[in-house]
Design a protein around this motif. Sequence first.
Motif, PDB file in Angstrom:
ATOM      1  N   LEU A 240      -5.242  27.512  34.970  1.00 55.69           N
ATOM      2  CA  LEU A 240      -5.458  27.502  33.532  1.00 55.69           C
ATOM      3  C   LEU A 240      -5.864  26.133  33.003  1.00 55.69           C
ATOM      4  CD1 LEU A 240      -2.392  29.665  32.387  1.00 55.69           C
ATOM      5  CD2 LEU A 240      -4.686  30.416  33.045  1.00 55.69           C
ATOM      6  N   ASN A 241      -6.433  26.149  31.789  1.00 54.36           N
ATOM      7  CA  ASN A 241      -6.778  24.942  31.032  1.00 54.36           C
ATOM      8  C   ASN A 241      -7.697  24.008  31.813  1.00 54.36           C
ATOM      9  OD1 ASN A 241      -5.137  25.670  28.748  1.00 54.36           O
ATOM     10  ND2 ASN A 241      -3.345  25.121  29.990  1.00 54.36           N
ATOM     11  N   VAL A 242      -8.723  24.599  32.393  1.00 53.92           N
ATOM     12  CA  VAL A 242      -9.650  23.871  33.252  1.00 53.92           C
ATOM     13  C   VAL A 242     -10.935  23.568  32.483  1.00 53.92           C
ATOM     14  CG1 VAL A 242     -10.987  23.950  35.382  1.00 53.92           C
ATOM     15  CG2 VAL A 242      -8.704  24.971  35.313  1.00 53.92           C
ATOM     16  N   THR A 243     -11.217  22.298  32.295  1.00 48.22           N
ATOM     17  CA  THR A 243     -12.464  21.914  31.629  1.00 48.22           C
ATOM     18  C   THR A 243     -13.571  21.610  32.629  1.00 48.22           C
ATOM     19  OG1 THR A 243     -11.682  19.617  31.535  1.00 48.22           O
ATOM     20  CG2 THR A 243     -11.282  21.010  29.596  1.00 48.22           C
ATOM     21  N   GLN A 244     -13.196  21.356  33.885  1.00 46.76           N
ATOM     22  CA  GLN A 244     -14.186  21.105  34.933  1.00 46.76           C
ATOM     23  C   GLN A 244     -13.695  21.787  36.204  1.00 46.76           C
ATOM     24  OE1 GLN A 244     -17.194  19.478  34.505  1.00 46.76           O
ATOM     25  NE2 GLN A 244     -17.614  20.338  36.510  1.00 46.76           N
ATOM     26  N   PRO A 245     -14.257  22.944  36.554  1.00 48.28           N
ATOM     27  CA  PRO A 245     -13.751  23.672  37.727  1.00 48.28           C
ATOM     28  C   PRO A 245     -14.042  22.924  39.017  1.00 48.28           C
ATOM     29  CG  PRO A 245     -15.762  24.684  36.911  1.00 48.28           C
ATOM     30  CD  PRO A 245     -15.395  23.628  35.908  1.00 48.28           C
ATOM     31  N   ASP A 246     -13.208  23.195  40.012  1.00 53.52           N
ATOM     32  CA  ASP A 246     -13.450  22.647  41.343  1.00 53.52           C
ATOM     33  C   ASP A 246     -14.636  23.364  41.984  1.00 53.52           C
ATOM     34  OD1 ASP A 246     -11.269  21.009  41.015  1.00 53.52           O
ATOM     35  OD2 ASP A 246      -9.891  22.320  42.128  1.00 53.52           O
ATOM     36  N   ALA A 247     -15.216  22.723  42.966  1.00 58.21           N
ATOM     37  CA  ALA A 247     -16.321  23.335  43.699  1.00 58.21           C
ATOM     38  C   ALA A 247     -15.855  24.661  44.293  1.00 58.21           C
ATOM     39  CB  ALA A 247     -16.802  22.397  44.800  1.00 58.21           C
ATOM     40  N   GLY A 248     -16.631  25.700  44.078  1.00 54.60           N
ATOM     41  CA  GLY A 248     -16.324  27.008  44.637  1.00 54.60           C
ATOM     42  C   GLY A 248     -15.491  27.897  43.745  1.00 54.60           C
ATOM     43  N   GLU A 249     -14.873  27.347  42.706  1.00 59.28           N
ATOM     44  CA  GLU A 249     -14.088  28.191  41.798  1.00 59.28           C
ATOM     45  C   GLU A 249     -15.010  28.989  40.877  1.00 59.28           C
ATOM     46  OE1 GLU A 249      -9.763  26.576  40.563  1.00 59.28           O
ATOM     47  OE2 GLU A 249     -11.401  25.262  39.918  1.00 59.28           O
ATOM     48  N   LEU A 250     -14.590  30.196  40.575  1.00 60.47           N
ATOM     49  CA  LEU A 250     -15.220  30.963  39.501  1.00 60.47           C
ATOM     50  C   LEU A 250     -14.626  30.473  38.185  1.00 60.47           C
ATOM     51  CD1 LEU A 250     -14.988  34.519  41.121  1.00 60.47           C
ATOM     52  CD2 LEU A 250     -16.993  33.025  41.037  1.00 60.47           C
ATOM     53  N   TRP A 251     -15.476  30.286  37.171  1.00 59.42           N
ATOM     54  CA  TRP A 251     -14.997  29.678  35.924  1.00 59.42           C
ATOM     55  C   TRP A 251     -15.127  30.671  34.783  1.00 59.42           C
ATOM     56  CZ3 TRP A 251     -17.604  25.215  32.749  1.00 59.42           C
ATOM     57  CH2 TRP A 251     -16.656  24.639  31.888  1.00 59.42           C
ATOM     58  N   LEU A 252     -13.991  30.957  34.150  1.00 59.15           N
ATOM     59  CA  LEU A 252     -13.965  31.793  32.959  1.00 59.15           C
ATOM     60  C   LEU A 252     -13.927  30.870  31.746  1.00 59.15           C
ATOM     61  CD1 LEU A 252     -13.785  34.597  31.652  1.00 59.15           C
ATOM     62  CD2 LEU A 252     -11.285  34.485  31.926  1.00 59.15           C
ATOM     63  N   GLY A 253     -15.031  30.812  31.036  1.00 54.92           N
ATOM     64  CA  GLY A 253     -15.148  29.879  29.933  1.00 54.92           C
ATOM     65  C   GLY A 253     -14.689  30.450  28.609  1.00 54.92           C
ATOM     66  N   PHE A 254     -14.596  29.556  27.626  1.00 52.97           N
ATOM     67  CA  PHE A 254     -14.367  29.939  26.238  1.00 52.97           C
ATOM     68  C   PHE A 254     -15.046  28.896  25.362  1.00 52.97           C
ATOM     69  CE2 PHE A 254     -12.202  29.416  22.196  1.00 52.97           C
ATOM     70  CZ  PHE A 254     -12.232  30.709  21.694  1.00 52.97           C
ATOM     71  N   GLY A 255     -15.924  29.369  24.477  1.00 54.06           N
ATOM     72  CA  GLY A 255     -16.571  28.477  23.536  1.00 54.06           C
ATOM     73  C   GLY A 255     -17.892  27.928  24.043  1.00 54.06           C
ATOM     74  N   PRO A 256     -18.548  27.120  23.211  1.00 55.78           N
ATOM     75  CA  PRO A 256     -19.911  26.663  23.510  1.00 55.78           C
ATOM     76  C   PRO A 256     -19.991  25.542  24.536  1.00 55.78           C
ATOM     77  CG  PRO A 256     -19.172  25.774  21.410  1.00 55.78           C
ATOM     78  CD  PRO A 256     -18.098  26.720  21.867  1.00 55.78           C
ATOM     79  N   ASP A 257     -18.864  24.938  24.902  1.00 58.65           N
ATOM     80  CA  ASP A 257     -18.892  23.771  25.794  1.00 58.65           C
ATOM     81  C   ASP A 257     -18.607  24.133  27.242  1.00 58.65           C
ATOM     82  OD1 ASP A 257     -19.377  22.113  23.577  1.00 58.65           O
ATOM     83  OD2 ASP A 257     -17.222  21.962  23.158  1.00 58.65           O
ATOM     84  N   CYS A 258     -18.985  25.329  27.630  1.00 59.52           N
ATOM     85  CA  CYS A 258     -18.713  25.799  28.991  1.00 59.52           C
ATOM     86  C   CYS A 258     -20.003  26.204  29.683  1.00 59.52           C
ATOM     87  CB  CYS A 258     -17.720  26.957  28.980  1.00 59.52           C
ATOM     88  SG  CYS A 258     -16.061  26.505  28.418  1.00 59.52           S
ATOM     89  N   ALA A 259     -20.991  25.340  29.625  1.00 57.11           N
ATOM     90  CA  ALA A 259     -22.262  25.617  30.301  1.00 57.11           C
ATOM     91  C   ALA A 259     -22.011  25.796  31.791  1.00 57.11           C
ATOM     92  CB  ALA A 259     -23.242  24.475  30.057  1.00 57.11           C
ATOM     93  N   GLY A 260     -22.588  26.827  32.355  1.00 59.29           N
ATOM     94  CA  GLY A 260     -22.422  27.085  33.780  1.00 59.29           C
ATOM     95  C   GLY A 260     -21.231  27.953  34.114  1.00 59.29           C
ATOM     96  N   ALA A 261     -20.465  28.372  33.102  1.00 58.60           N
ATOM     97  CA  ALA A 261     -19.330  29.258  33.380  1.00 58.60           C
ATOM     98  C   ALA A 261     -19.814  30.570  33.996  1.00 58.60           C
ATOM     99  CB  ALA A 261     -18.549  29.540  32.105  1.00 58.60           C
ATOM    100  N   THR A 262     -19.054  31.094  34.943  1.00 58.15           N
ATOM    101  CA  THR A 262     -19.405  32.373  35.563  1.00 58.15           C
ATOM    102  C   THR A 262     -19.392  33.490  34.531  1.00 58.15           C
ATOM    103  OG1 THR A 262     -18.167  31.539  37.482  1.00 58.15           O
ATOM    104  CG2 THR A 262     -18.949  33.816  37.582  1.00 58.15           C
ATOM    105  N   ARG A 263     -18.385  33.491  33.682  1.00 52.36           N
ATOM    106  CA  ARG A 263     -18.284  34.389  32.545  1.00 52.36           C
ATOM    107  C   ARG A 263     -17.726  33.568  31.382  1.00 52.36           C
ATOM    108  NH1 ARG A 263     -20.777  36.802  35.671  1.00 52.36           N
ATOM    109  NH2 ARG A 263     -20.557  38.957  36.443  1.00 52.36           N
TER     110      ARG A 263
END
Length: 322
Positions: A240-263
């Motif tokens: 939880l509360n991840v602003t920069q995912p680790d390599a290989g993680e799937l990233w569930l974003g929220f809001g406009p500052d999550c460019a590249g989020a998987t969803r």
Amino acid sequence: MSDLHTEILGPDQGGIARAAGILCRGGLVAFPTETVYGLGADARDDRAVAGIFAAKNRPSFNPLIVHVPDLAAAERIAVFSDTARDLAQAFWPGALTLVLPLRADAGIAPLVSAGLDSIAIRVPAHPLARDLLRACGCPLAAPSANPSGRVSPTRANHVMAGLSGRIDAVLDGGAADVGVESTIIGLAGAPRLLRPGGVPVEAIEACLGQPLNVDAPVTDTPNAPGQLESHYAPGAGVRLNVTQPDAGELWLGFGPDCAGATRNLSPAGDLTEAAANLFGMLRDLDDLATAGQGIAVAPVPDHGLGRAINDRLRRAAAPRPG
């Protein structure tokens, strides 16, 4: 949640038609049942169902009861055993809710069942509720029409006292006859009393010809309203509360500052949209995850519906037993 003008609708064809139109457009309408007033939304529309939680200021996403006009409609949503059908034929329409396996093609929004594979369903006895269900032509998810933690409403003015300005309309059908919520019976395995209510346990046991199991559930994942909140834990690990995912993680974003989020739960940062997307996106990411691959989740504001979203995410991320 922005203030709405909450209409009070009369118990006539005009009021029913107006209420049905609001529900079909994704709005929220409180309506009478024989137990208490319910806060209804189209059970097929995740965003509409998210609006229920927002209006009630409900801090967690535990399952909601789906209301349908008759047994035939219920069988299109849930899988009925012979025992379930016997109970339905004995007590429906009436204050009995059955928790049954959810049909894969039922079209029910995941938020209604809190991501579980079961559904709580009943046919209300109040004639106005059944008229409304027939008029709108959709199943209605409907918890009690009151702010979370407050006393359940049995009159339209009780609803207005708690939810005026937060919902679209109240269909005024006078006082509820029963005044307590429905009895809930779980039918996974031996019939189990999940919540006492408007149908006496003795009457149910007489119909079944056997006593109900009333022991506490053996799992901490309840499958009905009135119990501890359920959780949906994906197979993949959740961070939880991840602003920069680790390599290989799937990233569930929220809001406009999550460019590249998987969803992204809501690129616009809309908590109602995020709530509507939560269970579907968790399942989607769980399906995408390969062996050992985790899910990282961006921070979600902890206010309004964000509290409910974060409650569910914390449960998803909790250490697994064993």
